[in-house]
Design a protein around this motif. Structure first.
Motif, mmCIF file in Angstrom:
data_model
loop_
_atom_site.group_PDB
_atom_site.id
_atom_site.type_symbol
_atom_site.label_atom_id
_atom_site.label_comp_id
_atom_site.label_asym_id
_atom_site.label_seq_id
_atom_site.Cartn_x
_atom_site.Cartn_y
_atom_site.Cartn_z
ATOM 1 N N UNK A 6 -5.205 16.283 5.107
ATOM 2 C CA UNK A 6 -6.229 16.829 4.217
ATOM 3 C C UNK A 6 -5.827 16.722 2.747
ATOM 4 N N UNK A 7 -4.541 16.819 2.446
ATOM 5 C CA UNK A 7 -4.094 16.655 1.056
ATOM 6 C C UNK A 7 -4.094 15.200 0.629
ATOM 7 N N UNK A 8 -3.518 14.323 1.449
ATOM 8 C CA UNK A 8 -3.361 12.919 1.050
ATOM 9 C C UNK A 8 -4.647 12.108 1.188
ATOM 10 N N UNK A 9 -5.126 11.978 2.416
ATOM 11 C CA UNK A 9 -6.319 11.170 2.633
ATOM 12 C C UNK A 9 -7.585 11.930 2.231
ATOM 13 N N UNK A 10 -7.536 13.258 2.410
ATOM 14 C CA UNK A 10 -8.731 14.069 2.232
ATOM 15 C C UNK A 10 -8.985 14.524 0.809
ATOM 16 N N UNK A 11 -7.947 14.523 -0.037
ATOM 17 C CA UNK A 11 -8.070 14.971 -1.433
ATOM 18 C C UNK A 11 -8.592 16.395 -1.538
ATOM 19 N N UNK A 12 -8.233 17.224 -0.583
ATOM 20 C CA UNK A 12 -8.702 18.608 -0.543
ATOM 21 C C UNK A 12 -8.528 19.325 -1.883
ATOM 22 N N UNK A 24 -1.611 14.747 10.822
ATOM 23 C CA UNK A 24 -0.811 15.962 10.710
ATOM 24 C C UNK A 24 -1.211 16.776 9.477
ATOM 25 N N UNK A 25 -0.381 17.722 9.114
ATOM 26 C CA UNK A 25 -0.699 18.667 8.044
ATOM 27 C C UNK A 25 -0.778 18.027 6.657
ATOM 28 N N UNK A 26 -0.395 16.761 6.545
ATOM 29 C CA UNK A 26 -0.496 16.073 5.243
ATOM 30 C C UNK A 26 -1.862 15.418 5.041
ATOM 31 N N UNK A 83 -3.231 24.459 5.684
ATOM 32 C CA UNK A 83 -3.266 23.272 6.540
ATOM 33 C C UNK A 83 -1.964 23.189 7.333
ATOM 34 N N UNK A 84 -2.085 23.249 8.650
ATOM 35 C CA UNK A 84 -0.901 23.176 9.499
ATOM 36 C C UNK A 84 -1.076 22.053 10.499
ATOM 37 N N UNK A 100 0.828 -1.219 0.000
ATOM 38 C CA UNK A 100 0.000 0.000 0.000
ATOM 39 C C UNK A 100 0.853 1.256 0.000
ATOM 40 N N UNK A 101 0.230 2.374 -0.385
ATOM 41 C CA UNK A 101 0.835 3.675 -0.111
ATOM 42 C C UNK A 101 0.697 3.960 1.388
ATOM 43 N N UNK A 102 1.465 4.949 1.874
ATOM 44 C CA UNK A 102 1.477 5.241 3.303
ATOM 45 C C UNK A 102 0.904 6.626 3.597
ATOM 46 N N UNK A 103 0.232 6.712 4.722
ATOM 47 C CA UNK A 103 -0.487 7.908 5.129
ATOM 48 C C UNK A 103 -0.204 8.159 6.602
ATOM 49 N N UNK A 104 -0.232 9.423 7.011
ATOM 50 C CA UNK A 104 0.019 9.707 8.420
ATOM 51 C C UNK A 104 -1.292 9.743 9.186
#
Lengths: 399, 399
Positions: free
Chosen positions: B192-198, B188-190, B218-219, B111-115
């Motif tokens: 919303x971009x990674x899992x959230x697809x903002x 963390x700040x990643x 996003x911080x 899999x890809x990895x997510x925080x």
């Protein structure tokens, strides 16, 4: 006789036991958590010799190994089922590694993950004397931008990372030179940012006035080698096209589809969407390993597109190569060739297209602005390439 | 008698064997590789029931399990030492998971990895009927920018991710509204971009004219919870300060240091460096779970800073909360509260600060512009929050 043999074997076992213990005690016990550990994780650690020590709880496991630098080191289990062990000393800089648990190759849950060797996996940093050049400092910072753009060649939305220097958004009239910077085989567009610290190297150089500010564009020259970090659902139109991976994992695309993507899609996108100068004089290409070889082929075939060239551990250019392309000699204002010193010690090192030092010297004697750089004490690895970028960035766009 | 008992036990065993076989054969065999797999990886897979099937070679292992949704599923070994097995059906959307190999909890190398859950680890996507809203499409794209900036509060260079909408760099006179968008505990700040697809949610909404273009910042509201993806070497001035993690892994910072960072450092940085409108009317705060609770506390305490508020699975605001802050009622032009439907089924769900639907309705009756949204069939997970952002983004900055 039998008893003597037993005694001898026992002595041998004891001796080897002592030897093993000695090799244990000879490890310098100044291990510190790796600078690229996950938050709050103590292991993996690195000591002043450059040994990597890792630790993982696996009470039911029969065998656990640390797999780094193509060598597997056995870890030792304690009474609680926690396995610990360390490698031989490693070169300074960044190395990929993994754990092996009863035959399963898996990432170390203690480390951050990096894309290399065709997969997201563990990485470790062995501190070097010169790592200050990519340290995060309180200087003006540029941005590393994740940029989706449509490529006609691949008929899909692709992902580039684009570094914009400090102040890019403040000065709306200034136009910048641009470097197209490529990763190596089995890596992708994230490598120069994550492992390479491209943005920090540039921020620091610009703060010290050692480099002119320029834009850096990083794309995937293994073509459709990896899907973007932002995954697509199965049902989108783009999913199919991005699943085509001509190179496959470890894909090697010399100058085929990537060349088309670069020249027909990426450069036009960048020039239409960023404040770049947009002429040959202000356009550079560089890359590491496979990316250096791609740079070589693409720049030789397009001597009216790039005037500044860097090849890091990726071959060199000879007088023979340019004898039929007079425009190359005329147009190219910088040719920078580099290797890690350990690569040159290897008889196969630097062999792509002849001796890199001799080739570079002969072009210099023919009047070209060439530079040959050797990274001390490093091999075909990221610390060689960080140092190469650091050197190259101080020379580029100054002629 | 003893024989009869044996017979009975045997029958029971056979029956349970048959049951087990039946539950095996009842698995729908339409598995496809997960959309968030590493390049070229076949496993993990997902079927139309939402089951996750994974596979790993571990010839020497005694026990391998798939650990997802707080349940561990045994994998079965074949004659080649390859372990395979699947979970019960999962809710649509994104889930964190891991493998357990002889007691070692490790990421799945497929899999890809997510925080999330305080660590970089495996994630999987169960396809949903509505996933088109975050699909990568050939529409104009914004950028997701990694932005290092100096925080006086933490005395360190911190990292924000900033989404700029399509065309941001083209129109140098336009100023944009800005949303400060926070992740949940252990993230963390990643996130919303990674899992959230903002970025994809926004690109698609803007392309359809359903949202006004705005900037999203996003911080890390767990404060120094994680060091940046770009690691720092041990010897830099910043290493120490970023190693301080008041929250620790899973750190929970309600309204202390993060509030200071947000109000004193981040907002001023964004307003000095981005073309934001810079007034209360054009400033929003939203967050999920812990980020929603932080949004609640920070916006209630600063009714002159934010006029648009979103809380996703993170509590609600009651008439009691605002009785002593008349400015809140006067200044807040949008209050959006949301939950996953499975959270509300749980008697503990939505309990932070009272019944969220009742609270939201009472504020609406008092004349405020409030919205209450329930994500169908999802729990305290990312698909609830993607849908919440999708709804919120269509309402925000329109009053």
């Amino acid at each position: 006789m039998k008893k003597q043999l037993q005694k001898f074997v026992m002595a041998l076992l004891l001796t080897s036991g002592v030897c093993s213990a000695q090799s244990q005690t000879s490890v310098v016990e100044d291990f510190k958590p790796s600078s690229v550990n996950q938050p709050g994780k103590e292991y993996p650690m690195v000591n002043s010799e450059g040994r990597v020590r890792t630790q993982i709880s696996a009470p039911g496991a029969n065998k656990v190994q640390l797999d780094i630098g193509a060598v597997k080191y056995d870890l030792v289990k304690d009474e609680k089922g926690v396995w610990t062990g360390e490698s031989a000393p490693q070169d300074v800089g960044f190395h990929y590694y993994q754990l092996n648990i009863d035959g399963a190759s898996v990432p170390d849950p203690g480390s951050l993950y990096f894309f290399g060797a065709g997969r997201w996996g563990s990485g470790i940093e062995i501190p070097s004397d010169d790592q200050d050049f990519f340290a995060l400092k309180d200087v003006p910072h540029g941005e590393l931008r994740e940029v989706p753009y449509f490529s006609k060649t691949s008929n899909s939305v692709r992902r580039a990372y684009i570094y914009t220097p400090p102040g890019y958004d403040k000065n709306n009239s200034k136009r910048y030179p641009v470097l197209y910077l490529q990763h190596g085989m089995g890596e992708n567009e994230t490598g120069w940012g994550n492992q390479g610290h491209t943005n920090l190297i540039m921020d620091n150089l610009i703060a010290e006035g050692k480099a002119v500010p320029f834009i850096i564009v990083m794309e995937n020259s293994g073509v459709n080698f990896e899907r973007p970090r932002n995954p697509r659902p199965e049902n989108t139109a783009n999913a199919d096209s991005t699943r085509r991976r001509p190179g496959g994992p470890g894909g090697f695309d010399f100058a085929g589809e990537f060349k088309k993507i670069l020249l027909n899609d990426l450069i036009p996108y960048v020039e239409a969407n960023y404040r770049v100068a947009g002429d040959m004089k202000n356009r550079a290409m560089a890359g590491l390993s496979m990316g250096g070889m791609q740079t070589r082929l693409i720049t030789l075939a397009n001597p009216d597109v790039f005037s500044q060239i860097g090849m890091f551990s990726g071959g060199s250019i000879s007088m023979d190569d340019i004898k039929n392309t007079p425009d190359f000699k005329k147009n190219v204002k910088l040719l920078f060739i580099s290797y890690g010193s350990r690569e040159l010690e290897n008889p196969r090192g630097g062999g792509f297209g002849g001796d890199p030092k001799v080739n570079t010297q002969s072009l210099k004697e023919a009047g070209m602005n060439t530079h040959f750089y050797v990274s001390p004490g490093t091999a075909h690895e990221w610390h060689s390439w960080r140092r190469s970028l650091y050197q190259f960035a101080q020379l580029v766009f100054k002629n």
